[in-house]
Design a protein around this motif. Structure first.
Motif, short mmCIF file in Angstrom:
data_model
loop_
_atom_site.label_atom_id
_atom_site.label_comp_id
_atom_site.label_asym_id
_atom_site.label_seq_id
_atom_site.Cartn_x
_atom_site.Cartn_y
_atom_site.Cartn_z
N THR A 1 0.87 -1.21 -0.11
CA THR A 1 0.08 0.01 0.00
C THR A 1 0.79 1.24 0.18
O THR A 1 2.02 1.16 0.37
CB THR A 1 -1.03 0.19 1.33
OG1 THR A 1 -0.21 -0.12 2.62
CG2 THR A 1 -1.85 -1.31 1.26
N LEU A 2 0.29 2.25 -0.62
CA LEU A 2 1.13 3.60 -0.45
C LEU A 2 0.97 4.23 0.84
O LEU A 2 0.07 4.11 1.58
CB LEU A 2 0.45 4.53 -1.63
CG LEU A 2 0.80 4.14 -3.14
CD1 LEU A 2 -0.06 4.99 -3.80
CD2 LEU A 2 2.26 4.26 -3.31
N PRO A 3 1.98 4.97 1.35
CA PRO A 3 2.06 5.54 2.54
C PRO A 3 0.57 6.72 2.32
O PRO A 3 0.37 7.28 1.25
CB PRO A 3 3.33 6.29 2.71
CG PRO A 3 4.28 5.68 1.86
CD PRO A 3 3.37 4.96 0.68
N LEU A 4 0.11 7.05 3.44
CA LEU A 4 -1.04 7.95 3.81
C LEU A 4 -0.36 9.46 3.45
O LEU A 4 0.77 9.68 3.59
CB LEU A 4 -1.55 8.06 5.01
CG LEU A 4 -2.33 6.74 5.43
CD1 LEU A 4 -2.74 6.80 6.77
CD2 LEU A 4 -3.52 6.46 4.33
N LEU A 5 -1.03 10.28 2.56
CA LEU A 5 -0.70 11.62 2.14
C LEU A 5 -1.20 12.43 3.33
O LEU A 5 -2.17 12.43 3.82
CB LEU A 5 -1.36 11.93 0.89
CG LEU A 5 -0.69 10.75 -0.27
CD1 LEU A 5 -1.38 11.56 -1.65
CD2 LEU A 5 0.80 11.53 -0.62
N LEU A 6 -0.26 13.58 3.49
CA LEU A 6 -0.73 14.46 4.59
C LEU A 6 -1.91 15.29 3.85
O LEU A 6 -1.83 15.84 2.52
CB LEU A 6 0.50 15.25 4.82
CG LEU A 6 1.24 14.90 5.61
CD1 LEU A 6 2.64 16.02 5.78
CD2 LEU A 6 1.09 14.60 7.04
N THR A 7 -2.95 15.62 4.87
CA THR A 7 -4.20 16.39 3.99
C THR A 7 -3.61 18.02 4.09
O THR A 7 -4.29 18.72 3.22
CB THR A 7 -5.48 16.17 4.97
OG1 THR A 7 -4.99 16.36 6.22
CG2 THR A 7 -5.82 14.66 4.82
N ALA A 8 -2.77 18.02 4.88
CA ALA A 8 -2.21 19.62 4.76
C ALA A 8 -1.37 20.23 3.68
O ALA A 8 -1.07 19.26 2.88
CB ALA A 8 -1.37 19.86 6.11
N CYS A 9 -0.89 21.13 3.41
CA CYS A 9 -0.39 21.78 2.22
C CYS A 9 1.10 21.58 2.41
O CYS A 9 1.67 22.53 1.66
CB CYS A 9 -0.98 22.92 1.94
SG CYS A 9 -2.74 22.88 1.36
N GLY A 10 1.78 21.08 3.40
CA GLY A 10 3.09 21.02 3.67
C GLY A 10 3.62 21.90 4.41
O GLY A 10 4.83 22.22 4.56
N TYR A 11 2.52 22.38 5.49
CA TYR A 11 3.17 23.51 6.24
C TYR A 11 2.38 23.42 7.63
O TYR A 11 1.38 22.50 7.63
CB TYR A 11 2.99 24.87 6.04
CG TYR A 11 1.78 25.32 5.49
CD1 TYR A 11 0.60 25.50 6.33
CD2 TYR A 11 1.32 25.19 4.22
CE1 TYR A 11 -0.53 26.05 6.46
CE2 TYR A 11 0.16 25.67 3.76
CZ TYR A 11 -0.94 25.99 4.72
OH TYR A 11 -2.31 26.33 4.19
N VAL B 1 7.31 -1.95 12.25
CA VAL B 1 7.89 -1.60 10.81
C VAL B 1 6.80 -1.38 9.84
O VAL B 1 6.75 -0.42 9.08
CB VAL B 1 8.81 -3.04 10.38
CG1 VAL B 1 9.08 -2.63 8.79
CG2 VAL B 1 10.06 -2.94 11.17
N LEU B 2 5.70 -2.26 9.92
CA LEU B 2 4.63 -2.04 9.03
C LEU B 2 3.80 -0.79 9.19
O LEU B 2 3.59 0.13 8.32
CB LEU B 2 3.44 -3.23 9.14
CG LEU B 2 4.03 -4.47 8.67
CD1 LEU B 2 2.97 -5.77 9.18
CD2 LEU B 2 4.37 -4.55 7.19
N LYS B 3 3.81 -0.34 10.40
CA LYS B 3 3.14 0.90 11.00
C LYS B 3 3.89 2.06 10.36
O LYS B 3 3.24 2.90 9.81
CB LYS B 3 2.82 0.77 12.55
CG LYS B 3 2.03 2.08 12.84
CD LYS B 3 1.84 1.91 14.41
CE LYS B 3 1.23 3.40 14.78
NZ LYS B 3 0.73 3.19 16.21
N ALA B 4 5.26 1.87 10.63
CA ALA B 4 6.07 3.08 10.13
C ALA B 4 5.97 3.15 8.57
O ALA B 4 6.30 4.07 8.08
CB ALA B 4 7.56 3.07 10.68
N ALA B 5 5.63 2.19 7.98
CA ALA B 5 5.68 1.99 6.51
C ALA B 5 4.31 2.31 5.99
O ALA B 5 4.12 2.52 4.71
CB ALA B 5 6.29 0.83 5.89
N GLY B 6 3.27 2.55 6.80
CA GLY B 6 1.99 2.76 6.59
C GLY B 6 1.05 1.67 5.94
O GLY B 6 0.33 1.85 5.35
N LYS B 7 1.54 0.43 6.39
CA LYS B 7 0.93 -0.60 5.99
C LYS B 7 -0.01 -1.32 7.24
O LYS B 7 0.21 -0.72 8.31
CB LYS B 7 2.21 -1.65 5.56
CG LYS B 7 2.63 -1.28 4.66
CD LYS B 7 4.00 -2.54 4.18
CE LYS B 7 4.70 -1.98 2.88
NZ LYS B 7 4.10 -1.93 1.83
#
Length: 370
Positions: A18-28, A353-359
């Motif tokens: 699975t892909l890591p979760l993306l931040l919903t914020a705009c990078g700040y 390890v899985l949690k850190a990888a977003g899995k």
């Protein structure tokens, strides 16, 4: 073909990339700062020397051990170890690998469920822990089609398994029992002759006619097919969701206690290896073949590796519920007494390890260390 007895084990889910979760914020803001802090911590941790100068890792030259083959060949496991050297050791069957682990000459191993169970029970729960899954499937019954055309034709025939008490041996003895046939588990004699034969010599034995078929893992199964054999049964057909553990990752409890940082680093490497395999199937197949060539001096022909590779499902999930079922089979075959498997798993580091990888995290089916 007679129907297989329904399995009672809980269904276990294989871990998918699975892909890591993306931040919903705009990078700040605070979320971005948390990610920056996390990245900084990871970078700092990556620069630390680990607590052991060497880790001895065992595996088989089988495609069902693709995580080890590819992870070692591509340097994906070594990359996580920050200078800790890997000492690879190749084995042909589980019992001999368990002996190495119990004897102190092996730290971490890729291995099937039956020898994992046997090793845990014989040491009364003191010598090993299962710390991850690695693969599901990849086991087939291949026969001489001139002698055997249906499953009922197996009666009176000579069928090879890799070693007494190994994972395929236990599965085949259980299948025989489900047919209502009798076989002495120690000698292999009975309504079917179970011939314990090293996977390296099974193809020659098949070509010479000294065996009529074999219940074996890949790539041995596809080698037999390339020599004129026919797949009579794929073991996945006997399991719910067509999933069952064929390869675990185990660790010496002593090594886990003394070097948890090294174990965690190895697991980061195996998780990243599995992700790379899923994303690069053709490259991964070639990489596994290159490692097999390095082991045996000869790569697998395309007619062997091409059908073998897709029959194996690579997974981080140990599919713990299916191990319960396999232990029941070993008990029924009278190869072991009723085992107490409480504590055979320790998935703490894997789930970290899985949690850190977003899995998603995986289950130990109630058999975890307390």
């Amino acid at each position: 073909m007679s129907a297989a007895r329904p399995l009672t084990a809980l269904r276990a889910l294989a871990v998918t990339a699975t892909l890591p979760l993306l931040l919903t914020a705009c990078g700040y803001g605070s979320e971005a700062k948390k990610e920056d802090d996390k990245a900084a911590t990871t970078a700092a941790d990556a620069g630390k020397k680990l607590s052991a100068s060497e880790v001895r890792i065992g595996y088989f030259p089988n495609l069902t051990h693709a995580t080890a083959l590819v992870g070692l060949q591509e340097g994906l496991i070594e990359k996580e170890l920050n200078g800790t050297k890997i000492k690879p050791q190749s084995f042909n069957a589980g019992p001999s690998e368990i002996e190495a682990l119990n004897g102190g000459s092996l730290d971490i191993g890729f291995i099937g469920p039956s020898p994992s169970i046997n090793g845990y029970v014989k040491s009364k729960g003191s010598n090993l822990r299962i710390i991850s899954g690695s693969a599901s499937g990849g086991v087939k019954l291949v026969v001489n089609p001139d002698k055997i055309k249906t499953l009922d034709d197996l009666k009176g025939k000579k069928i090879a398994t890799p070693q007494k008490g190994n994972t395929q041996d236990v599965a085949f003895l259980n299948w025989i029992s489900e047919k209502g046939w009798k076989v002495d588990p120690e000698s292999g004699k009975g309504d079917v002759s179970v011939v314990r034969t090293d996977n390296k010599v099974t193809p020659d034995a098949f070509k010479q006619g000294s065996i009529d078929g074999a219940w074996v893992p890949e790539p041995t199964a596809s080698k037999l097919v390339s020599d004129g054999g026919s797949v009579l049964l794929d073991e996945t057909a006997l399991w719910p969701d067509k999933k069952f553990v064929i390869t675990n990752i185990i660790v010496s409890q002593k090594f886990l206690k003394e070097h948890p940082d090294v174990v965690e680093a190895v697991l980061r490497g195996t998780v990243k290896t599995n992700e790379w395999i899923h994303a690069n199937q053709d490259k991964a197949k070639a990489s596994a073949n290159a490692r097999l060539e390095a082991e045996g001096g000869k790569p697998l022909d395309a007619k062997v590796i091409d059908p073998a590779w897709p029959s194996i499902a690579i997974t981080d999930d140990p599919l713990a519920a299916t191990l319960k079922t396999q232990s029941e089979w070993a008990v029924k075959a009278k190869l072991i007494e009723q085992p107490d498997l409480a504590g055979i798993y320790d998935l703490t580091l894997l789930n970290k390890v899985l949690k850190a990888a977003g899995k998603p995290e995986v289950s130990d089916a109630g058999l975890g260390a307390k």
